[in-house]
Design a protein around this motif. Sequence first.
Motif, PDB file in Angstrom:
ATOM      1  N   LEU A   8      25.595  40.304  57.462  1.00 27.98           N
ATOM      2  CA  LEU A   8      25.163  41.500  56.771  1.00 27.98           C
ATOM      3  C   LEU A   8      24.162  42.285  57.402  1.00 27.98           C
ATOM      4  CD1 LEU A   8      26.047  42.619  53.925  1.00 27.98           C
ATOM      5  CD2 LEU A   8      24.258  41.230  52.786  1.00 27.98           C
ATOM      6  N   LEU A   9      24.330  43.498  57.532  1.00 23.11           N
ATOM      7  CA  LEU A   9      23.203  44.269  58.039  1.00 23.11           C
ATOM      8  C   LEU A   9      22.718  45.150  56.764  1.00 23.11           C
ATOM      9  CD1 LEU A   9      24.743  45.804  61.156  1.00 23.11           C
ATOM     10  CD2 LEU A   9      23.306  43.550  60.919  1.00 23.11           C
ATOM     11  N   SER A  20      19.735  49.800  50.072  1.00 24.37           N
ATOM     12  CA  SER A  20      20.244  49.268  50.912  1.00 24.37           C
ATOM     13  C   SER A  20      19.987  47.701  50.526  1.00 24.37           C
ATOM     14  CB  SER A  20      20.092  49.278  52.346  1.00 24.37           C
ATOM     15  OG  SER A  20      20.746  48.391  53.321  1.00 24.37           O
ATOM     16  N   LEU A  21      18.769  47.419  50.420  1.00 20.62           N
ATOM     17  CA  LEU A  21      18.327  46.053  50.102  1.00 20.62           C
ATOM     18  C   LEU A  21      18.511  45.504  48.885  1.00 20.62           C
ATOM     19  CD1 LEU A  21      14.850  46.130  52.024  1.00 20.62           C
ATOM     20  CD2 LEU A  21      16.695  44.803  52.763  1.00 20.62           C
ATOM     21  N   TRP A  22      18.498  46.662  47.778  1.00 23.65           N
ATOM     22  CA  TRP A  22      19.149  46.397  46.272  1.00 23.65           C
ATOM     23  C   TRP A  22      20.589  45.818  46.645  1.00 23.65           C
ATOM     24  CZ3 TRP A  22      16.651  51.241  44.306  1.00 23.65           C
ATOM     25  CH2 TRP A  22      15.333  50.996  44.178  1.00 23.65           C
ATOM     26  N   PRO A  34      30.489  32.467  54.259  1.00 17.21           N
ATOM     27  CA  PRO A  34      28.891  32.070  54.992  1.00 17.21           C
ATOM     28  C   PRO A  34      28.376  33.288  55.341  1.00 17.21           C
ATOM     29  CG  PRO A  34      30.599  30.899  56.074  1.00 17.21           C
ATOM     30  CD  PRO A  34      31.430  31.467  54.882  1.00 17.21           C
ATOM     31  N   THR A  35      27.271  33.677  54.941  1.00 21.49           N
ATOM     32  CA  THR A  35      26.809  34.944  55.778  1.00 21.49           C
ATOM     33  C   THR A  35      24.983  34.921  56.025  1.00 21.49           C
ATOM     34  OG1 THR A  35      28.194  36.234  53.938  1.00 21.49           O
ATOM     35  CG2 THR A  35      26.337  37.630  54.809  1.00 21.49           C
ATOM     36  N   ASP A  36      25.174  35.434  57.077  1.00 18.69           N
ATOM     37  CA  ASP A  36      23.620  35.260  57.482  1.00 18.69           C
ATOM     38  C   ASP A  36      23.194  37.270  57.300  1.00 18.69           C
ATOM     39  OD1 ASP A  36      23.704  32.843  58.445  1.00 18.69           O
ATOM     40  OD2 ASP A  36      23.934  33.338  60.488  1.00 18.69           O
ATOM     41  N   LEU A  37      21.790  37.262  57.083  1.00 22.03           N
ATOM     42  CA  LEU A  37      21.368  38.452  56.856  1.00 22.03           C
ATOM     43  C   LEU A  37      20.385  39.003  57.932  1.00 22.03           C
ATOM     44  CD1 LEU A  37      20.475  40.743  54.824  1.00 22.03           C
ATOM     45  CD2 LEU A  37      18.597  39.511  54.024  1.00 22.03           C
ATOM     46  N   ALA A  38      20.476  40.232  58.475  1.00 22.30           N
ATOM     47  CA  ALA A  38      19.660  40.935  59.429  1.00 22.30           C
ATOM     48  C   ALA A  38      19.299  42.085  58.746  1.00 22.30           C
ATOM     49  CB  ALA A  38      20.367  41.272  60.879  1.00 22.30           C
ATOM     50  N   VAL A  39      17.814  42.418  58.771  1.00 19.11           N
ATOM     51  CA  VAL A  39      17.380  43.562  58.031  1.00 19.11           C
ATOM     52  C   VAL A  39      16.665  44.686  59.217  1.00 19.11           C
ATOM     53  CG1 VAL A  39      15.414  44.484  56.729  1.00 19.11           C
ATOM     54  CG2 VAL A  39      16.787  42.394  55.907  1.00 19.11           C
ATOM     55  N   ILE A  40      17.235  45.850  59.246  1.00 13.68           N
ATOM     56  CA  ILE A  40      16.685  46.890  60.023  1.00 13.68           C
ATOM     57  C   ILE A  40      15.287  47.313  59.257  1.00 13.68           C
ATOM     58  CG2 ILE A  40      16.989  48.850  61.403  1.00 13.68           C
ATOM     59  CD1 ILE A  40      19.713  48.242  61.498  1.00 13.68           C
ATOM     60  N   LEU A  83      25.780  47.470  55.720  1.00 12.12           N
ATOM     61  CA  LEU A  83      25.440  47.964  54.214  1.00 12.12           C
ATOM     62  C   LEU A  83      24.406  48.877  54.287  1.00 12.12           C
ATOM     63  CD1 LEU A  83      26.538  47.667  51.512  1.00 12.12           C
ATOM     64  CD2 LEU A  83      25.093  45.689  51.170  1.00 12.12           C
ATOM     65  N   LEU A  84      24.275  49.733  55.263  1.00 11.42           N
ATOM     66  CA  LEU A  84      23.190  50.701  55.686  1.00 11.42           C
ATOM     67  C   LEU A  84      23.450  52.002  55.054  1.00 11.42           C
ATOM     68  CD1 LEU A  84      22.927  49.323  59.098  1.00 11.42           C
ATOM     69  CD2 LEU A  84      21.332  48.939  57.375  1.00 11.42           C
ATOM     70  N   HIS A  85      22.918  52.482  53.896  1.00 17.65           N
ATOM     71  CA  HIS A  85      23.301  53.893  53.476  1.00 17.65           C
ATOM     72  C   HIS A  85      22.354  55.014  54.007  1.00 17.65           C
ATOM     73  CE1 HIS A  85      25.018  51.215  50.109  1.00 17.65           C
ATOM     74  NE2 HIS A  85      23.587  51.057  49.781  1.00 17.65           N
TER      75      HIS A  85
END
Length: 324
Positions: A8-9, A20-22, A34-40, A83-85
């Motif tokens: 999940l981006l 996007s973070l919400w 199963p999901t990993d998160l990466a944050v830009i 998931l980048l608006h």
Amino acid sequence: MEKPRILLLAGGRSQEHEVSLWSAEGVLAHMPFPTDLAVIAKDGRWLLGERAQEALRAKEAPTGDHPFPPPLDWDRYQVVFPLLHGPFGEDGTVQGFLELLGKPYVGAGVAASALCLDKDLSKRVLAQAGIPVVPWVALYRGERPFIPFDPPYFVKPANTGSSIGVARVEDYAHLEAALAEAFRYDPKAVVEKALLGVRELEVGVLGNVRGEASPVGEVRYQAPFYDYETKYTPGRAELLIPAPLDPGTQETVQELALKAYRVLGIRGMARVDFFLVGEEIYLNEINTIPGFTPTSMYPRLFAAAGVPYPELLRRLVELALSPV
């Protein structure tokens, strides 16, 4: 088949970073895989692992750790969920990178993403296809404005979402200031005719090529327009699902949403927004990465159609893996 692992981006460089973070928080709470998160971060650098989780808890990441491309084991993931608006996420940029990687991803492809985020270009394509849109003109920074219709106007950056940089202008004397604000976010702006007596309708679409439409919802609020605070502050807006419409109007809105979805070549998902003025229907805009926040309409629309949040996410992942 084994459960696919999802990356999940979230976050991103746009003004919709916090939104996007919400959204990511909601998706992580309901994702059946199963999901990993990466944050830009806002500076374009990436946060991974626990650092990404810290950013999610803070709902903001001003700076990141890793320059692009990040040190990720891409083979670990079967599907990426961007998931980048807004710009640098919903405009085809990230989608192009994932295409180069050969990595399946949730949502619209490069061309459809870029086209739908640009309010001017998408209106041109929709109008050519016979789908009614509100009268508008596009202006680039530095151009002298000539507006062939009377005020009031809505002035918007061409390539943003969440009503960022949007202003309602009651007379021509205030147009220049509104354009200056819009040009802070984008070198191109659109000026739309503000319709009177508008009802705002939204419909979700789910699928590849041949999508399926959700029930139609209606947004009601007391603010002058559906601005950022109204959209994301609980209690500021009332979401009616289904919208109180006669069956013929609901069917027409759904049919127009599906036609626009196919004309623009969207895959996976979209939220299609309409204006209803009397009996006249106008397509306002299409969001290829709709919100998944607590106040967002898209997951609620499909819940009303009998597709609960985890099932909606499961279907989105399956659509990413499907060739058609």
